[in-house]
Design a protein around this motif. Sequence first.
Motif, PDB file in Angstrom:
ATOM      1  N   ASP A 173      -0.378   6.026   9.958  1.00 20.44           N
ATOM      2  CA  ASP A 173      -1.846   5.404  10.500  1.00 20.44           C
ATOM      3  C   ASP A 173      -2.650   5.297   9.348  1.00 20.44           C
ATOM      4  O   ASP A 173      -3.453   4.065   9.220  1.00 20.44           O
ATOM      5  N   GLN A 174      -2.694   6.033   8.220  1.00 22.32           N
ATOM      6  CA  GLN A 174      -3.600   5.884   7.073  1.00 22.32           C
ATOM      7  C   GLN A 174      -3.076   4.383   6.418  1.00 22.32           C
ATOM      8  O   GLN A 174      -3.881   3.890   5.869  1.00 22.32           O
ATOM      9  N   ALA A 175      -1.864   4.427   6.121  1.00 24.01           N
ATOM     10  CA  ALA A 175      -1.234   3.205   5.411  1.00 24.01           C
ATOM     11  C   ALA A 175      -1.738   1.929   6.427  1.00 24.01           C
ATOM     12  O   ALA A 175      -2.055   0.849   5.629  1.00 24.01           O
TER      13      ALA A 175
ATOM     14  N   VAL B  53       0.882   5.296   0.331  1.00 20.97           N
ATOM     15  CA  VAL B  53       0.095   6.444   1.029  1.00 20.97           C
ATOM     16  C   VAL B  53       0.851   7.749   0.826  1.00 20.97           C
ATOM     17  O   VAL B  53       2.012   7.807   1.503  1.00 20.97           O
ATOM     18  N   GLY B  54       0.274   8.754   0.374  1.00 22.92           N
ATOM     19  CA  GLY B  54       0.711  10.147   0.337  1.00 22.92           C
ATOM     20  C   GLY B  54       1.553  10.305  -1.043  1.00 22.92           C
ATOM     21  O   GLY B  54       1.960   9.279  -1.640  1.00 22.92           O
TER      22      GLY B  54
ATOM     23  N   GLU C 201      -4.067   1.425   8.311  1.00 24.63           N
ATOM     24  CA  GLU C 201      -5.739   1.327   8.406  1.00 24.63           C
ATOM     25  C   GLU C 201      -6.170   0.712   7.167  1.00 24.63           C
ATOM     26  O   GLU C 201      -6.991  -0.218   6.893  1.00 24.63           O
ATOM     27  N   ALA C 202      -5.205   1.135   6.027  1.00 27.19           N
ATOM     28  CA  ALA C 202      -5.654   0.869   4.746  1.00 27.19           C
ATOM     29  C   ALA C 202      -5.281  -0.857   4.550  1.00 27.19           C
ATOM     30  O   ALA C 202      -6.200  -1.544   3.899  1.00 27.19           O
TER      31      ALA C 202
ATOM     32  N   TRP D 240       0.559   0.375  16.917  1.00 26.72           N
ATOM     33  CA  TRP D 240       0.081  -0.934  15.990  1.00 26.72           C
ATOM     34  C   TRP D 240       0.610  -2.145  16.374  1.00 26.72           C
ATOM     35  O   TRP D 240       0.073  -3.294  15.871  1.00 26.72           O
TER      36      TRP D 240
ATOM     37  N   GLU E 180       0.924  -1.177  -0.224  1.00 24.75           N
ATOM     38  CA  GLU E 180       0.208   0.030   0.007  1.00 24.75           C
ATOM     39  C   GLU E 180       0.865   1.185   0.130  1.00 24.75           C
ATOM     40  O   GLU E 180       1.969   1.419   0.904  1.00 24.75           O
TER      41      GLU E 180
ATOM     42  N   LEU F  91      -0.021  10.560  10.735  1.00 27.45           N
ATOM     43  CA  LEU F  91      -1.089  10.631   9.850  1.00 27.45           C
ATOM     44  C   LEU F  91      -0.803   9.653   8.817  1.00 27.45           C
ATOM     45  O   LEU F  91      -1.769   8.697   8.652  1.00 27.45           O
ATOM     46  N   ARG F  92       0.195   9.769   8.015  1.00 24.95           N
ATOM     47  CA  ARG F  92       0.494   8.935   6.805  1.00 24.95           C
ATOM     48  C   ARG F  92       0.496   7.431   7.307  1.00 24.95           C
ATOM     49  O   ARG F  92       0.046   6.808   6.442  1.00 24.95           O
TER      50      ARG F  92
ATOM     51  N   GLU G 237      -7.951  -2.932   6.699  1.00 21.65           N
ATOM     52  CA  GLU G 237      -9.453  -2.827   6.211  1.00 21.65           C
ATOM     53  C   GLU G 237      -9.556  -3.836   5.034  1.00 21.65           C
ATOM     54  O   GLU G 237     -10.330  -4.713   5.092  1.00 21.65           O
TER      55      GLU G 237
END
Length: 104
Positions: free
Chosen positions: A93-95, A22-23, A97-98, A69, A20, A90-91, A101
Amino acid sequence: METLTYRFDGGKRRIKPAPELVGVVSSGNLEVLIEAAALNGGCAIEIKTAARGFGAIWEAVMNDFQQRWQLADTRISINDMGATPAVVSLRLDQAVEAMLEEAQ
């Protein structure tokens, strides 16, 4: 450019096998690539940053991230052009979470 590397052991959470991203370096000053890797339960993080001399801050942010995590068998690559610690968190955590999910 400065390269920083961290490794954490003892994590319990694994992510999905597909990587994944992100950003984007130019828009948020940071991109994160997270992927599953056979690391004997470890989490390896490599940071390439244009902001030299901030190793202690990076270490604190990475320690906080891994405490939240508890990742295992995960490789994370970060390309940074001066993002703030809040954007880094933030980035990351986004990675994660993706990855979680899509694994469910």
